[in-house]
Enzyme design. Structure first.
Site, PDB file in Angstrom:
ATOM      1  N   GLU A  93      -4.356   7.797  -4.475  1.00 61.00           N
ATOM      2  CA  GLU A  93      -4.677   7.162  -5.760  1.00 61.00           C
ATOM      3  C   GLU A  93      -6.058   7.610  -6.234  1.00 61.00           C
ATOM      4  OE1 GLU A  93      -4.263   2.936  -5.348  1.00 61.00           O
ATOM      5  OE2 GLU A  93      -2.193   3.070  -4.648  1.00 61.00           O
TER       6      GLU A  93
ATOM      7  N   HIS B 175      -1.593   0.630  -9.870  1.00 59.88           N
ATOM      8  CA  HIS B 175      -2.178  -0.314  -8.908  1.00 59.88           C
ATOM      9  C   HIS B 175      -2.836  -1.494  -9.642  1.00 59.88           C
ATOM     10  CE1 HIS B 175      -3.939  -0.611  -4.595  1.00 59.88           C
ATOM     11  NE2 HIS B 175      -3.643  -1.815  -5.077  1.00 59.88           N
TER      12      HIS B 175
ATOM     13  N   ARG C  92       0.854  -1.174   0.000  1.00 57.48           N
ATOM     14  CA  ARG C  92       0.000   0.000   0.000  1.00 57.48           C
ATOM     15  C   ARG C  92       0.896   1.231   0.000  1.00 57.48           C
ATOM     16  NH1 ARG C  92      -3.379  -2.938  -1.455  1.00 57.48           N
ATOM     17  NH2 ARG C  92      -5.526  -3.223  -0.695  1.00 57.48           N
TER      18      ARG C  92
END
Length: 326
Positions: free
Chosen positions: A266, A284, A237
Site C-alpha cells: 500500500e 484502506h 491486512r
C-alpha cells in the site's frame, strides 16, 4: 521545558492543536524533503511519537535516546518492530474498540456492493450501456438468508456477524484460533475449520490480525475450496491473502467477486485488480469517517500523555515494558 513529540502522519486537527499547546511538536512533512532523514534527525531527542501508517523499526529508531512511547492511531501494529521496542523499553499503544462498528460497516458495505455488482453497474450505467432491460451479466447474488463465514471472530468480526445475523437472517460460521462461545452464542454461530468454512459459506469476511500464522492464510488452495458463487471480503491486512492467487481466481471466475480494503503493498497504484469487473478496490478506509478518526486520534493522544506524565496508558500493545524505567 516541554517534551518533544514527533507527529509522523496526518492526524485530527484538534488533536494536532492540543499537541502543539502542550509539547514541542515536530511534524514530518514530505514537502520538506526526505521523510526518513527528517525522522532520523528528530528522533534523537524525541520523548514520544504519534501517528499511523509508517514503518518504525530499529533502522530508523536507533538514534533515539529518550523515546518513551509510540502512540499509534490504529488498531493494527504490524508496522512496528515490537521486539525492538521491548528491548528499548518503549511503549507501543494503539486505539482498539473505537473503530469496531465503523470498520464493520465498511466490511458489510463491501459484501453487499460486491454481491450486487454495485461498482461495475455504476460504471456500466455511466458509460451509457443501459439500452434495454438488464440481463444476466448484470445480475448479482442474494444476501438475505445466506451463509456468512467470519475468519477471525474478534470485535470487528463479531460486529460484521451481528449485521448479517440480525439484519439479513444469515447463518453464521466462524473460524478462529480458539472457539469463542461467549460471542458465538448470541449469533447462533458455528465454529468450524477453515476449509469447512470456505466450502460452506456464500460470503467470507476476513478480519484476522496479521501475524506469522495468518500471513498468506488464504492462498490458491483455500480459494479452490470456495463455492463459485462466493464473495470474499478482506478488511484485515493485505498479506493475509495471497494477492496473485486471488487475482487468478477472479480472472477465472473461480469465485463470484471480492471486496478489498487492504493489499499486500500500500498504497496500491498499479495492479491487475484494477482491470477486473468482479472486484471492488477501496484505499484502506475501514475506519475513515470523521467521527471515528477523531475518536482514534483523541485516544492516541491520551495514551501518549499518560506515558509522558508517568502513567500506564489504557491500551498497551507490549505490556512487557510496564514498570521499566527510562
Amino acid at each position: 521545558m516541554k517534551q518533544k513529540v514527533i507527529v509522523f502522519s496526518q492526524i485530527d486537527q484538534d488533536v494536532q492543536k492540543k499537541l502543539e499547546q502542550n509539547f514541542n511538536v515536530v511534524t514530518l512533512q514530505p514537502k520538506l524533503g526526505n521523510v526518513h532523514e527528517q525522522l532520523l534527525e528528530h528522533v534523537r531527542d524525541a520523548d514520544g511519537m504519534i501517528g499511523a501508517g509508517r514503518l518504525l523499526n530499529r533502522d530508523n529508531l536507533a538514534p533515539a535516546t529518550r523515546l518513551k512511547i509510540i502512540s499509534s492511531v490504529s488498531v493494527g501494529y504490524d508496522n512496528y518492530e515490537v521486539d525492538y521496542l521491548n528491548e528499548k523499553n518503549i511503549y507501543l499503544t494503539n486505539t482498539p474498540h473505537v473503530l469496531t462498528e465503523t470498520t464493520a460497516d465498511l466490511g458489510f458495505t463491501l459484501l453487499m456492493a460486491a454481491a450486487r455488482k454495485v461498482a461495475y453497474l455504476d460504471h456500466w450505467t455511466k458509460q451509457g450501456q443501459w439500452h434495454r432491460t438488464t440481463r444476466e451479466a448484470q445480475f448479482g447474488m442474494d444476501i438475505f438468508g445466506k451463509t456468512l463465514g467470519i475468519i477471525g471472530l474478534g470485535h470487528i468480526g463479531a460486529a460484521v456477524a451481528r449485521r448479517g445475523f440480525y439484519g439479513f437472517n444469515m447463518n453464521i460460521l466462524y473460524h478462529n484460533r480458539h472457539e469463542k462461545p461467549e460471542l458465538a452464542q448470541g449469533l447462533s454461530a458455528q465454529y468450524c475449520s477453515l476449509n469447512e468454512l470456505l466450502q460452506r459459506s456464500d460470503f467470507v469476511v476476513v478480519t484476522v490480525d496479521l501475524n506469522a500464522e495468518s500471513k498468506a492464510l488464504i492462498g490458491a488452495e483455500q480459494l479452490a475450496q470456495m463455492q463459485p458463487h462466493a464473495v470474499l471480503v478482506n478488511i484485515s491486512r493485505g498479506p493475509v491473502i495471497d494477492e496473485q492467487a486471488l487475482i487468478e481466481a477472479l480472472k477465472a471466475n473461480q469465485i463470484f467477486a471480492a471486496g478489498l480494503d487492504v493489499y499486500e503493498k500500500e498504497p496500491l497504484k498499479e495492479s491487475e485488480l484494477f482491470e477486473l469487473d468482479n472486484v471492488i478496490t477501496l484505499p484502506h478506509v475501514g475506519s475513515a469517517t470523521v467521527a471515528t478518526r477523531r475518536k482514534m486520534a483523541e485516544l492516541a493522544y491520551q495514551n501518549l500523555v499518560d506515558v509522558l506524565e508517568g502513567r500506564v496508558p489504557r491500551y498497551v500493545v507490549n505490556p512487557q515494558v510496564i514498570g521499566s524505567s527510562k
